[in-house]
Design a protein around this motif. Structure first.
Motif, short mmCIF file in Angstrom:
data_model
loop_
_atom_site.label_atom_id
_atom_site.label_comp_id
_atom_site.label_asym_id
_atom_site.label_seq_id
_atom_site.Cartn_x
_atom_site.Cartn_y
_atom_site.Cartn_z
N MET A 79 0.84 -1.19 0.00
CA MET A 79 0.00 0.00 0.00
C MET A 79 0.88 1.25 0.00
N THR A 96 -7.92 6.68 -11.80
CA THR A 96 -8.00 5.94 -10.52
C THR A 96 -8.01 4.45 -10.79
N LYS A 145 -5.22 1.72 -9.51
CA LYS A 145 -5.62 0.59 -8.66
C LYS A 145 -5.29 -0.76 -9.32
N ARG A 146 -5.20 -0.81 -10.66
CA ARG A 146 -4.76 -2.04 -11.34
C ARG A 146 -3.27 -2.28 -11.09
N GLN A 153 -1.74 -0.74 -4.75
CA GLN A 153 -2.74 -0.43 -3.73
C GLN A 153 -2.50 1.01 -3.30
N ASP A 165 -4.72 5.07 -2.52
CA ASP A 165 -5.91 5.92 -2.52
C ASP A 165 -5.64 7.09 -3.44
N THR A 166 -6.70 7.55 -4.12
CA THR A 166 -6.55 8.67 -5.05
C THR A 166 -7.50 9.80 -4.70
#
Length: 178
Positions: free
Chosen positions: A1, A14, A18-19, A22, A24-25
């Motif tokens: 992460m 986003t 995420k692909r 890990q 947050d956007t």
């Protein structure tokens, strides 16, 4: 992460992030960044840190400038236009997961009070400004340095902001001239 929040332009960016990792956007919703979004980005910078990862086009560079001006100390992830291209569209959403991971491993951090090791005369001598092919040369050197494409004045500022050393600059020029 990834600890930092990643600032992207939209939901497709986003999904691409995420692909790949890990994380947050925060989505800017395009180049018309509202005050509410800037406040969220500033809060994210205080709590977790921020990585700006926008498209390598005019709109993406505009967003990068706005966010960096309003929220000092951000980290920057860059990809080239070739890495972001698909069927004539340029965007982070088109980059492969590996390209995104590489960009996030090659972050640049800006230093607002930085003094450049380079001079405008260095840029002129390198053919990066006041040269018939200056734009193409800046694109190649900017990609080699991992700071993206920009005009001559902004290129000089980025070299200072990201503390590009004379050695890094000369290595990028050598790469260009090969």
């Amino acid at each position: 992460m990834i600890k930092e929040m990643i600032v992207v332009e939209g939901k497709d960016d986003t999904a691409a992030i995420k692909r790949a990792v890990q994380a947050d956007t925060i989505e800017t919703g395009g180049s018309a960044i509202g005050q509410a979004v800037l406040k969220r980005i500033a809060l994210a910078q205080q709590r977790r840190g921020v990585i700006i990862f926008t498209d390598p086009d005019h709109a993406g560079e505009r967003i990068r400038k706005i966010v960096a001006a309003k929220v000092p100390g951000c980290k920057h992830a860059f990809i080239t236009q070739e890495q972001a291209a698909y069927k004539g569209d340029i965007g982070v959403e088109n980059a492969t997961p590996e390209t995104i991971r590489q960009a996030l491993q090659s972050l640049r951090t800006e230093y607002n009070a930085a003094v450049s090791q380079l001079t405008m005369e260095d840029l002129i001598a390198a053919g990066l400004i006041v040269h018939p092919d200056a734009a193409a040369r800046r694109l190649a050197v900017g990609n080699a340095l991992g700071i993206g494409y920009c005009n001559g004045k902004q290129f000089y500022k980025r070299c200072a902001m990201f503390q590009i050393s004379r050695e890094e600059f000369e290595a990028a020029l050598e790469y260009l001239n090969q």
